[in-house]
Design a protein around this motif. Structure first.
Motif, PDB file in Angstrom:
ATOM      1  N   LEU A  70       2.521   1.800  -3.438  1.00  0.00           N
ATOM      2  CA  LEU A  70       1.532   2.346  -4.368  1.00  0.00           C
ATOM      3  C   LEU A  70       1.269   3.820  -4.075  1.00  0.00           C
ATOM      4  N   PHE A  71       1.107   4.150  -2.802  1.00  0.00           N
ATOM      5  CA  PHE A  71       0.823   5.522  -2.399  1.00  0.00           C
ATOM      6  C   PHE A  71       1.996   6.447  -2.739  1.00  0.00           C
ATOM      7  N   THR A  72       3.209   6.014  -2.440  1.00  0.00           N
ATOM      8  CA  THR A  72       4.397   6.840  -2.694  1.00  0.00           C
ATOM      9  C   THR A  72       4.656   7.002  -4.182  1.00  0.00           C
ATOM     10  N   THR A  73       4.504   5.930  -4.935  1.00  0.00           N
ATOM     11  CA  THR A  73       4.717   5.996  -6.388  1.00  0.00           C
ATOM     12  C   THR A  73       3.755   6.986  -7.032  1.00  0.00           C
ATOM     13  N   ALA A 111      -3.817   1.616   2.659  1.00  0.00           N
ATOM     14  CA  ALA A 111      -3.000   2.021   3.804  1.00  0.00           C
ATOM     15  C   ALA A 111      -3.845   2.359   5.027  1.00  0.00           C
ATOM     16  N   GLY A 153      -3.929   3.245  -3.136  1.00  0.00           N
ATOM     17  CA  GLY A 153      -2.917   3.175  -2.087  1.00  0.00           C
ATOM     18  C   GLY A 153      -3.427   3.724  -0.763  1.00  0.00           C
ATOM     19  N   SER A 175       5.207  11.276   1.595  1.00  0.00           N
ATOM     20  CA  SER A 175       4.860   9.883   1.306  1.00  0.00           C
ATOM     21  C   SER A 175       6.063   8.969   1.481  1.00  0.00           C
ATOM     22  N   HIS A 178      -3.604   6.652  -6.714  1.00  0.00           N
ATOM     23  CA  HIS A 178      -3.293   7.177  -5.388  1.00  0.00           C
ATOM     24  C   HIS A 178      -4.382   6.788  -4.383  1.00  0.00           C
ATOM     25  N   SER A 199       0.823  -1.210   0.000  1.00  0.00           N
ATOM     26  CA  SER A 199       0.000   0.000   0.000  1.00  0.00           C
ATOM     27  C   SER A 199       0.856   1.258   0.000  1.00  0.00           C
ATOM     28  N   LEU A 200       1.946   1.257   0.758  1.00  0.00           N
ATOM     29  CA  LEU A 200       2.813   2.435   0.833  1.00  0.00           C
ATOM     30  C   LEU A 200       3.625   2.624  -0.447  1.00  0.00           C
ATOM     31  N   PHE A 215       6.618   5.784   3.952  1.00  0.00           N
ATOM     32  CA  PHE A 215       7.095   4.478   3.491  1.00  0.00           C
ATOM     33  C   PHE A 215       8.282   3.986   4.319  1.00  0.00           C
TER      34      PHE A 215
END
Length: 264
Positions: A102-105, A133, A129, A192, A126, A99-100, A196
């Motif tokens: 995906l969120f950071t990317t 998360a 993610g 983000s 986003h 999840s992190l 991570f």
């Protein structure tokens, strides 16, 4: 004398063990709360600024600006029902890292595109993610908080969300007003990334993963007993997100852009 000393040492050691079982502020608790804080800051920094950006930077209508919130929250809603089976099958730590990532990317990708359509696609990713998360962090905290301090622990964890809700809009509007859109995107990507890294530092206990046969019946995705409180939360969330997302747009239309940061 020696026997009495040994007994005393044994009691103290046992007492220390029992006390450690009731410890709230463990490394994992602090790390997961930090994970939650930084991605909530990112979420709210973009939530209050992107509708304004859509109108001022891209020249879109208010309806299109609203899609930046709708697409994001919609993706989070879609992914959450699947998190239960995935957590059972792959484990909490694995799903937290996924999840992190995906969120950071997605946070990093904002800076590389200058199109409403592409930004909405990134916003959708986003949202996936974010939905993953926010689900997994609550599950992890519920597991690592001692049963005797469950209410206290969840209260402190939710405080990390509240702090993110307060700081996120301020950071987003301040950076957007003072430094521009792309600095805002990179600042959110940085938050983000910190989230991570804290996720990587969390060392969760080993789990017994559930392995189901192909024909085995799975638990239903929706729990009927949770529907009432879910609808209540949905109404509150709809009202809150609607006001927060478009308050900045309203202030801009009234010529109060200098008061944005102070007002929100």
């Amino acid at each position: 004398m020696v026997k009495d000393t040994f007994v005393t040492f044994h009691i103290c050691l046992r007492g220390g063990f029992l006390m450690s079982k009731n410890t709230l502020w463990t490394k994992n608790f602090i790390f997961i709360s930090a994970v939650n804080f930084f991605f909530i800051v990112t979420y709210f920094a973009l939530l209050v600024t992107l509708p304004t950006v859509a109108i001022t930077h891209f020249g879109s209508t208010s309806a299109v600006a609203g899609l930046f919130t709708t697409v994001y929250i919609g993706a989070a809603i879609i992914i959450r029902p699947f998190m239960g089976p995935w957590i059972e099958s792959y484990g909490k730590r694995f799903m937290l890292i996924v999840s992190l990532v995906l969120f950071t990317t997605a946070s990093i990708l904002y800076s590389f595109f200058d199109s409403i359509v592409l930004l909405l696609v990134i916003r959708f990713i986003h949202g996936f993610g974010f939905g993953m998360a926010t689900t997994i962090t609550v599950v992890i905290i519920a597991d690592i908080v001692p049963e005797s301090r469950k209410g206290e622990g969840m209260g402190y964890f939710i405080l990390s969300t509240n702090l993110g809700m307060v700081i996120g809009p301020f950071i987003g509007l301040t950076i957007l007003d003072g430094f521009g859109l792309y600095v805002l995107f990179w600042a959110c990507a940085f938050c983000s990334l910190i989230s991570f890294l804290f996720g990587l530092m969390a060392h969760l206990p080993e789990e017994n993963l559930v392995k189901r046969s192909p024909g085995e019946k799975r638990a239903p995705l929706f729990e009927k007993s949770a529907l009432r409180i879910s609808f209540t939360g949905a109404f509150f969330g709809t009202a809150y997100a609607s006001v927060l997302s478009f308050m900045a747009v309203l202030l801009l239309k009234r010529g109060w852009e200098r008061n944005l940061v102070t007002f929100l």
